[in-house]
Design an enzyme around this catalytic site. Structure first.
Site, short mmCIF file in Angstrom:
data_model
loop_
_atom_site.label_atom_id
_atom_site.label_comp_id
_atom_site.label_asym_id
_atom_site.label_seq_id
_atom_site.Cartn_x
_atom_site.Cartn_y
_atom_site.Cartn_z
N GLY A 88 35.36 51.28 44.36
CA GLY A 88 34.52 50.15 44.73
C GLY A 88 34.51 49.08 43.65
N TYR A 122 86.16 23.17 52.61
CA TYR A 122 85.53 24.14 51.72
C TYR A 122 86.06 23.89 50.32
CZ TYR A 122 84.57 28.27 49.03
OH TYR A 122 84.17 29.10 48.02
N ALA A 171 42.91 45.77 42.44
CA ALA A 171 43.30 47.19 42.44
C ALA A 171 43.29 47.79 43.84
CB ALA A 171 42.38 47.99 41.52
N ASN A 207 43.04 39.29 54.09
CA ASN A 207 42.96 40.73 54.34
C ASN A 207 43.97 41.19 55.39
OD1 ASN A 207 40.55 41.44 52.64
ND2 ASN A 207 39.65 39.87 53.95
N GLN A 230 42.65 50.42 36.97
CA GLN A 230 41.58 51.20 37.60
C GLN A 230 42.32 52.25 38.43
OE1 GLN A 230 39.62 49.37 40.91
NE2 GLN A 230 37.80 50.67 40.78
N ARG A 252 44.68 46.64 55.27
CA ARG A 252 44.77 45.89 56.53
C ARG A 252 45.99 44.99 56.63
NH1 ARG A 252 38.82 43.57 56.14
NH2 ARG A 252 39.17 44.18 53.99
C1 UD1 Z 1 33.73 42.25 48.99
C2 UD1 Z 1 32.22 42.24 48.76
C3 UD1 Z 1 31.56 41.48 49.88
C4 UD1 Z 1 32.15 40.08 49.97
C5 UD1 Z 1 33.68 40.12 50.10
C6 UD1 Z 1 34.25 38.75 49.96
C7 UD1 Z 1 31.78 44.36 47.66
C8 UD1 Z 1 31.23 45.70 47.79
N1 UD1 Z 1 31.72 43.59 48.74
O1 UD1 Z 1 33.97 42.96 50.20
O2 UD1 Z 1 30.16 41.37 49.64
O3 UD1 Z 1 31.58 39.38 51.05
O4 UD1 Z 1 34.24 40.92 49.05
O5 UD1 Z 1 35.62 38.77 50.18
O6 UD1 Z 1 32.21 43.97 46.59
N2 UD1 Z 1 38.89 46.09 44.40
C9 UD1 Z 1 39.27 46.74 43.25
N3 UD1 Z 1 38.87 48.03 43.05
C10 UD1 Z 1 38.11 48.70 43.96
C11 UD1 Z 1 37.71 48.03 45.13
C12 UD1 Z 1 38.13 46.73 45.33
O7 UD1 Z 1 39.97 46.18 42.40
O8 UD1 Z 1 37.78 49.87 43.69
C13 UD1 Z 1 39.33 44.69 44.60
C14 UD1 Z 1 40.22 44.48 45.80
O9 UD1 Z 1 41.60 44.59 45.44
C15 UD1 Z 1 39.86 43.07 46.23
C16 UD1 Z 1 38.43 42.91 45.77
O10 UD1 Z 1 38.19 43.92 44.82
O11 UD1 Z 1 40.65 42.08 45.58
C17 UD1 Z 1 37.44 43.02 46.92
O12 UD1 Z 1 37.58 44.28 47.53
P1 UD1 Z 1 37.52 44.46 49.09
O13 UD1 Z 1 37.61 45.89 49.39
O14 UD1 Z 1 38.45 43.53 49.75
O15 UD1 Z 1 36.00 44.02 49.34
P2 UD1 Z 1 35.43 43.49 50.68
O16 UD1 Z 1 35.19 44.64 51.59
O17 UD1 Z 1 36.24 42.38 51.16
CA CA Z 2 38.30 41.28 50.75
#
Ligand code: UD1
Ligand code: CA
Length: 457
Positions: A83, A366, A11, A227, A78, A16
């Site tokens: 988060g 052709y 979601a 990312n 979502q 980035r």
């Molecule tokens: C997350 C972890 C981190 C881990 C890393 C590994 C958390 C808080 N942190 O960080 O510990 O080392 O992944 O890659 O989980 N997403 C949703 N809804 C949201 C937020 C995120 O669906 O509200 C999804 C994103 O699309 C993504 C995944 O969850 O596929 C991870 O989210 P992202 O924001 O990339 O987390 P990181 O900061 O990478």
């Molecule tokens: Ca990630």
């Protein structure tokens, strides 16, 4: 396996990537990231009905793609991305009826089915198991805090200097006992630096209630997330190597795997030979002993056995049957077919045409919207004039025909079996069987003519 479900989190915006497309739809080779993730889950033995993808940002596009490619996979929404903890909680209705829940980040396409198996097999042992890896550069990954009997995670931005030195990090893939997760998920707060609900906080909350938490370390290569465009290129490189190695193990000869691109849905038979700088895309199939020459780009091309592409062929949505030969420099497209042992040679374009068994189009032609019988020989430079400005018209050439060099077939037109055309003819009318069609003005010679005399003022 029906007691277990897999939730793929997709979601997030993927800010980035700096792209207008949702991150999980970015392509690795010729398929979106999410397809690899779902395929790996399927290969680990989970059925589509027990998989859900959580979408939000760009969700309509993701939903449209998934409902087409994996029709039985569930789509959950979502609407606000608060988060990963909030993400999993918002899907509570769905996973609540299962015994075990596996949660995967949507951007880990390199995670192998075997490793997923390993994660799932921990379901009975721990209330939560998390996949970790040792990172040379742990960057902003969540840090793994181990005690003798528990595991918890602290996000980089919330970590102390000491904690930031830890190299074991959270991969974002978890297996939960649903009952245990249900007890703690409501207690996750956004009381942290990013004001987000962190799924990793579930582990600390479980530990506080005396539940079991564990971790399985896996190779870093499998856990690479996507990312940025740079990470996408790096994941693509790994995937490319894996696919090439898979086919080499099956007996395919790839001279320079570093220079070859093979899409995830391509299949190759043993003793196929792939020369350097080749790209194979879509549902291309390369038969036994066929050679794909240097610089060729094939998309949905089906090659039988012993087909030879000399070099630099572009082939799209077309078929080359056993023993066919093409190249160098050919473009074959739009549902063309070369029957057994047919030949399309140098600087030839075939479009929506059928070339009969043993027939040859050797040079500079052709051939569009045409039907050639067997054992036809097309002289150099011959062309079908298939387009009259409004319609595409067909040319039909019978069996055993001999077409003189530089013949123009003004379609629609047909020449019968065993017929021939004189070199330089413009064929506008049917040529009957076994006849010679001559469609050109006769040569006349003007005597006593010199260029110098002619050009005097
Ligand atoms: C997350 C972890 C981190 C881990 C890393 C590994 C958390 C808080 N942190 O960080 O510990 O080392 O992944 O890659 O989980 N997403 C949703 N809804 C949201 C937020 C995120 O669906 O509200 C999804 C994103 O699309 C993504 C995944 O969850 O596929 C991870 O989210 P992202 O924001 O990339 O987390 P990181 O900061 O990478
Ligand atoms: Ca990630």
């Amino acid at each position: 396996m029906d007691s277990l479900c897999v939730l793929i989190m997709a979601a997030g915006k993927g800010t980035r990537m700096k792209s207008a497309y949702p991150k999980v739809l970015q392509p690795i080779l010729d398929r979106p990231i999410i397809d690899y993730v779902i395929n790996n889950v399927l290969k680990a033995g989970v059925s589509q009905q027990n998989i859900a993808v959580l979408v939000g940002s760009g969700g309509e596009q993701v939903e449209a793609h998934i409902s087409q490619t994996f029709p039985a996979v569930n789509i959950l929404w979502q609407h606000e991305q608060l988060g990963t903890g909030h993400a999993v909680k918002s899907a509570r209705q769905w996973w609540g009826r299962y015994k075990h829940l596996v949660v995967l980040n949507g951007d880990v396409p390199l995670l192998r089915p075997h490793s997923l198996d390993e994660l799932m097999s921990c379901c009975e042992e721990f209330d939560c198991t998390v996949i970790t890896f040792m990172a040379d550069y742990p960057n902003e990954y969540g840090r793994i805090i181990r005690t003798h009997d528990s595991v918890s995670i602290v996000e980089y931005k919330d970590a102390t200097e000491e904690q930031r030195k830890i190299k074991e990090v959270n991969a974002g893939c978890y297996a939960f006992r649903v009952k245990a997760l249900d007890e703690v998920i409501g207690d996750i707060t956004n009381n942290n630096v990013q004001h987000e609900y962190y799924l990793p906080d579930a582990l600390g909350l479980m530990n506080a209630r005396g539940m079991n938490t564990g971790a399985i370390p896996l190779p870093e290569e499998e856990m690479q997330g996507v990312n940025t465009q740079i990470e996408l290129a790096s994941v693509t490189r790994v995937m490319r190597r894996r696919i090439a190695e898979r086919w080499m193990r099956e007996g395919v000869r790839i001279l320079d795997p570093e220079s070859v691109y093979i899409g995830a849905d391509v299949t190759l038979a043993p003793d196929a030979v792939i020369m350097p700088d080749v790209q194979l895309w879509g549902k291309s199939r390369i038969g036994e002993g066929s050679i794909v020459g240097t610089g060729s780009v094939l998309t949905n091309a089906v090659l039988g056995k012993g087909v030879k592409i000399t070099a630099y062929a572009v082939i799209e949505n077309s078929e080359l049957k056993d023993g066919a030969k093409v190249g160098a420099f050919v473009y074959i497209r739009d549902g063309s077919c070369l029957e057994n042992n047919a030949y399309a040679g140098k600087f030839v374009e075939l479009k929506n045409s059928h070339i009969g068994e043993g027939s040859k189009v050797p040079h500079l032609s052709y051939i569009g919207d045409a039907e050639l019988g067997h054992d036809v020989n097309i002289g150099a430079g011959s062309i079908t004039c298939n387009y009259d400005g409004t319609h595409k018209n067909r040319t039909k050439i019978g069996n055993n025909c001999f077409v003189g060099s530089n013949t123009m077939f003004v379609a629609p037109v047909e020449i019968g079996d065993g017929s021939a055309t004189a070199a330089g003819s413009v064929i506008t009318q049917a040529v009957p069987e076994n006849a010679l069609g001559v469609g050109r003005s006769r040569q006349k010679n003007i005597a006593d003519w010199s260029i110098h005399k002619h050009h005097k003022p």
